[in-house]
Structure formats: structure tokens, C-alpha cells
Design an enzyme around this catalytic site. Structure first.
Site, PDB file in Angstrom:
ATOM      1  N   CYS A  96       0.831  -1.215   0.000  1.00  0.00           N
ATOM      2  CA  CYS A  96       0.000   0.000   0.000  1.00  0.00           C
ATOM      3  C   CYS A  96       0.863   1.261   0.000  1.00  0.00           C
ATOM      4  O   CYS A  96       1.670   1.460   0.904  1.00  0.00           O
ATOM      5  CB  CYS A  96      -0.896  -0.014   1.236  1.00  0.00           C
ATOM      6  SG  CYS A  96      -1.831   1.513   1.464  1.00  0.00           S
ATOM      7  N   TRP A 139      -7.532  -6.689   3.598  1.00  0.00           N
ATOM      8  CA  TRP A 139      -6.249  -7.086   4.182  1.00  0.00           C
ATOM      9  C   TRP A 139      -6.463  -8.128   5.275  1.00  0.00           C
ATOM     10  O   TRP A 139      -7.332  -7.972   6.133  1.00  0.00           O
ATOM     11  CB  TRP A 139      -5.550  -5.878   4.793  1.00  0.00           C
ATOM     12  CG  TRP A 139      -5.318  -4.730   3.863  1.00  0.00           C
ATOM     13  CD1 TRP A 139      -5.961  -3.524   3.857  1.00  0.00           C
ATOM     14  CD2 TRP A 139      -4.331  -4.655   2.815  1.00  0.00           C
ATOM     15  NE1 TRP A 139      -5.454  -2.714   2.870  1.00  0.00           N
ATOM     16  CE2 TRP A 139      -4.453  -3.377   2.220  1.00  0.00           C
ATOM     17  CE3 TRP A 139      -3.371  -5.551   2.333  1.00  0.00           C
ATOM     18  CZ2 TRP A 139      -3.643  -2.977   1.152  1.00  0.00           C
ATOM     19  CZ3 TRP A 139      -2.574  -5.150   1.273  1.00  0.00           C
ATOM     20  CH2 TRP A 139      -2.715  -3.879   0.694  1.00  0.00           C
ATOM     21  N   THR A 192      -8.899   0.211   6.082  1.00  0.00           N
ATOM     22  CA  THR A 192      -7.666   0.560   5.381  1.00  0.00           C
ATOM     23  C   THR A 192      -6.445   0.480   6.296  1.00  0.00           C
ATOM     24  O   THR A 192      -6.550   0.467   7.521  1.00  0.00           O
ATOM     25  CB  THR A 192      -7.763   1.991   4.835  1.00  0.00           C
ATOM     26  OG1 THR A 192      -7.978   2.907   5.928  1.00  0.00           O
ATOM     27  CG2 THR A 192      -8.913   2.125   3.847  1.00  0.00           C
ATOM     28  N   GLU A 208      -5.211   8.047   8.883  1.00  0.00           N
ATOM     29  CA  GLU A 208      -4.923   9.003   7.813  1.00  0.00           C
ATOM     30  C   GLU A 208      -3.409   9.140   7.654  1.00  0.00           C
ATOM     31  O   GLU A 208      -2.725   9.732   8.492  1.00  0.00           O
ATOM     32  CB  GLU A 208      -5.557  10.373   8.118  1.00  0.00           C
ATOM     33  CG  GLU A 208      -5.177  11.482   7.149  1.00  0.00           C
ATOM     34  CD  GLU A 208      -5.314  11.085   5.703  1.00  0.00           C
ATOM     35  OE1 GLU A 208      -4.269  10.981   5.015  1.00  0.00           O
ATOM     36  OE2 GLU A 208      -6.453  10.854   5.256  1.00  0.00           O
ATOM     37  N   SER A 209      -2.886   8.587   6.567  1.00  0.00           N
ATOM     38  CA  SER A 209      -1.434   8.512   6.404  1.00  0.00           C
ATOM     39  C   SER A 209      -0.773   9.887   6.378  1.00  0.00           C
ATOM     40  O   SER A 209       0.320  10.061   6.920  1.00  0.00           O
ATOM     41  CB  SER A 209      -1.096   7.755   5.117  1.00  0.00           C
ATOM     42  OG  SER A 209      -1.552   8.458   3.965  1.00  0.00           O
ATOM     43  N   TYR A 256      -5.154   5.885  -9.291  1.00  0.00           N
ATOM     44  CA  TYR A 256      -6.371   5.170  -8.921  1.00  0.00           C
ATOM     45  C   TYR A 256      -7.565   5.674  -9.722  1.00  0.00           C
ATOM     46  O   TYR A 256      -8.464   4.895 -10.075  1.00  0.00           O
ATOM     47  CB  TYR A 256      -6.629   5.308  -7.421  1.00  0.00           C
ATOM     48  CG  TYR A 256      -5.669   4.505  -6.583  1.00  0.00           C
ATOM     49  CD1 TYR A 256      -5.948   3.188  -6.238  1.00  0.00           C
ATOM     50  CD2 TYR A 256      -4.463   5.050  -6.152  1.00  0.00           C
ATOM     51  CE1 TYR A 256      -5.060   2.431  -5.476  1.00  0.00           C
ATOM     52  CE2 TYR A 256      -3.562   4.306  -5.401  1.00  0.00           C
ATOM     53  CZ  TYR A 256      -3.868   3.007  -5.070  1.00  0.00           C
ATOM     54  OH  TYR A 256      -2.983   2.262  -4.333  1.00  0.00           O
TER      55      TYR A 256
END
Length: 402
Positions: A96, A139, A192, A208-209, A256
Site C-alpha cells: 500500500c 487485508w 484501510t 490518515e497517512s 487510482y
């Protein structure tokens, strides 16, 4: 200090960048069934259980929804989540790109001994295989005692149920990321990675990356091996915000938008936006060393994880074949320099990147056939020429100031 000088990293400040106007929103409380307390999640629209493939507009275009868990680790007195050694855990996937951001930041800051990680399996599996009416795939954790697996419609593979670098869930003993979310009381239904998890209270801090990497950059300096490295310097806030606002929609999310488009019109719009942004990046990086200027920043981390996957995956799988990194001299050498920063290549597992994309979405690749690819990582091991770009830029600036 040699690392700082060589790669354009500068001394630390504690600035927090506003990366997107969408990152801040109102919040709601979710009950945590693990420890009987409430946790904050943003008040995004509650939807049924889903994956990114389900997030479509009426015109067939891909519409990514915001992350739901948006708490902050902070050194401020009385903070609910203070930075502490060995308190927090990252759930990630090598595959990811959003999770890869957090692995890179953790490595560059030297937080490997401070924040532990678990890497999930690359191939999506049915998350409720015992329920014939639940088709959700996502996942899953490694199962060292399990047998071989196939894709979610029973084809492809066989895939192992465990790899040496993938492990079971050490904290909630969940079998899937979905189950982990359900155990902490999630009500939003999009499961996620990355997940920044608090081992003390057994809840999710953030998924939230873009915000997790800010926390890793600024809030753990007293525990980091490289506290002097600041990946979000205050003097570059404006430059970072400027590049982020077009790189994210057209490159990071742009691949995406191309790959998940369900109409020709949506795809054509997305590929036009991506191609224009790709050319803009090539021109920009022909003139300066990094996307926000002379220093390596979080903006470069966000870009690199997409470019790393571009030639091996996105060109084929997401139909982004108008451009390639390998044939773009500035972008290729830019990627080489980042790849060669100490700690970066150790966060990369190209095999798992490819296994995930080509084996997780039967709608796009029914039999989970994995293309051999160009061995893009081999190109990244070659010498780069970014010192020349930096020197040329400084000569130009010197001439302009005379």
C-alpha cells in the site's frame, strides 16, 4: 550530519503542515468495545462495508472518501495520546503506498525501536469467509499454521498464508484488518491501512497517512535516532502545500482515478490530468532537486511511493501508459536518490507490491496473473545525478542575485 547535508534534510522544527483542507473535519464518538471507552472519528458519511473499488461517482469516476480516525499524538500537556516509547504500533502493508509513507518516515526519522509494526499479507482475502452473503475482501494477517490460498473468487495462486516478513496480529488477535476495526468499534466500514494503534488504550489513533507522517516527523523527536531531521520545515510550508495540492489528485490519487474508472469519459479525464502532472513533475525536477525546493520533505515521500509503483504496476494494471518513470530522466534520477537514502530500500518489497495489486481485485485480473515486469528496482540501484541539478540551480540563483 553527513546524511543531512547529502540529502538536503534540515534541522528540526515542530511545524505541522496543513496538507489538505479536507484533513480537518468535525468529529463523532465511537464506542471502543475492547476497553469500554469512546474514540474520536471524523463525521464522514457512514457507508456500508466497502473497499476503494466501490467509491464511484455517477459518471463512473473514482471518488476516494476521507479517512475516519483522525486523532493526534501530541506533546502538549494533557494530550490524550502523548508520544511515548513503545506505546504505539503501525499496522501496514508493503504493497500500500499510503502505508509505505509511514514506513519511510519511521525509517528516516529513526523510530524503528520506538514504534513497532505488523505487516499484513499482500493478497486480499474474504474477510468473512464463513458468511456466504458477505463478499467483502480486504487485508488479512498472516497465518503460519494455514494452508495455501486462492483469490477471493477461488482462482489464481496458490498463495501462501504467511511470508517471513508478515505476522499475525499481536495485540487484538484479529484475523483481518476488518476484524481489528470492528473490535475497536468502527462504524464507517472502510478497513484501510496504515493504522496507528495505541497499545495502551487498545484503540486506533489515526488511519490518515498524511497526518500520521506529520506526527512521526514532529512529535517523537525526543525518542528518535535522527531528531535533527525535519521533513516538514516551517520555511517550506507554502511550497509543500502548493505542490501537494496538484500532486495528490493527479499523481497519488490520479493512478487510482485511471485504474478504477468505470467509464471511458472518467478514464480520459483522469489520464489527461495524470499525463499533464507527470510532465509538470519532469520539468520541475529538471530544475530543482526536490519537489518543494532544495530540501527533502514529506512531499517527496508522498510522491516517491507512487513513482516506485508506477512502471511495475500502474502502467499495466491502471492503464497509465502515456508515461513511464524509466523514460523520464529527471524523475528516474530523483527516485534513485531517494531510494539510496539510508533506510529507504529496506522499506520496499516489490514482490509484495505486485502480489497485492495483481492478485487482490478479480474484477480487474480474474486469474491473478502477475506480470514479470521490467525490474524497475534494478534501475534505482544505479548512480544518480541529482548533485548536478542542485549545483546548476545554485549557480543560476547566484547569477540572478548579482
Amino acid at each position: 550530519m553527513a546524511i543531512i547535508k547529502k540529502f538536503g534534510l534540515i534541522l528540526s522544527t515542530t511545524s505541522r503542515i496543513a496538507l489538505s483542507t479536507s484533513f480537518r473535519s468535525t468529529s463523532s464518538l465511537s464506542f471502543n468495545t475492547v476497553n469500554n471507552e469512546f474514540s474520536t472519528m471524523t463525521a464522514a458519511t457512514r457507508l456500508k462495508v466497502r473497499t476503494a473499488l466501490d467509491e464511484l461517482g455517477e459518471d463512473g469516476s473514482f471518488k476516494r472518501t476521507d479517512s475516519a480516525w483522525r486523532n493526534w499524538i501530541s506533546r502538549e500537556e494533557g494530550a490524550r495520546f502523548p508520544p511515548e516509547n513503545d506505546r504505539y504500533h503501525l499496522y501496514v502493508a508493503y504493497a500500500c503506498p499510503w502505508a509505505h509513507r509511514t514506513l519511510l518516515t519511521r525509517a528516516i526519522k529513526g523510530l524503528e525501536d520506538v514504534i513497532s509494526i505488523t505487516v499484513v499479507m499482500p493478497e486480499w482475502q474474504r474477510t468473512k469467509p464463513e458468511d456466504p452473503n458477505d463478499s467483502h475482501s480486504g487485508w488479512v494477517f498472516a497465518d503460519p499454521e494455514g494452508g495455501t490460498r486462492v483469490n477471493s473468487i477461488g482462482l489464481g495462486g496458490p498463495f501462501p498464508s504467511s511470508y517471513p516478513s508478515n505476522h499475525p496480529d499481536p495485540h487484538l488477535q484479529a484475523k483481518s484488518i476488518r476484524e481489528l476495526y470492528e473490535k475497536v468499534g468502527d462504524t464507517f466500514g472502510k478497513y484501510t491501512v496504515p493504522i496507528l494503534f495505541d497499545k495502551k488504550t487498545k484503540t486506533i489513533v489515526s488511519n490518515e497517512s498524511a497526518e500520521i507522517i506529520q506526527m512521526l516527523n514532529s512529535e517523537f523527536n525526543h525518542l528518535a535516532k535522527h531528531p535533527e531531521i525535519d521533513l516538514a520545515p516551517k520555511e517550506l510550508e507554502g511550497a509543500m502545500a502548493e505542490v501537494d495540492k496538484w500532486i495528490y489528485p493527479n499523481i497519488n490519487n490520479g493512478v487510482y482515478r485511471c485504474g478504477f474508472a468505470k467509464s471511458q469519459k472518467a478514464y480520459d479525464t483522469a489520464i489527461n490530468d495524470l499525463t499533464e502532472a507527470f510532465d509538470k513533475l519532469e520539468a520541475l525536477l529538471s530544475k530543482q532537486r526536490f519537489v518543494a525546493g532544495d530540501q527533502f520533505t514529506l512531499s517527496d515521500i508522498r510522491l516517491f511511493v507512487t513513482l516506485l509503483r508506477f512502471d511495475e504496476v500502474y502502467i499495466v494494471y491502471f492503464k497509465t501508459n502515456t508515461r513511464s518513470v524509466a523514460t523520464s530522466p529527471a524523475l528516474l534520477n530523483y527516485c534513485r536518490e531517494i531510494y539510496q537514502i539510508p533506510g529507504v530500500k529496506e522499506t520496499i518489497n516489490m514482490a509484495q507490491i505486485k502480489y497485492h495489486y495483481f492478485c487482490s481485485h478479480p474484477d480487474l485480473n480474474k486469474f491473478s496473473i502477475v506480470p514479470r515486469g521490467p525490474d524497475f528496482e534494478r534501475l534505482l540501484k544505479m548512480p544518480h545525478d541529482r548533485d548536478n541539478v542542485d549545483a546548476a540551480r545554485k549557480r543560476k540563483l547566484s547569477l540572478e542575485s548579482d
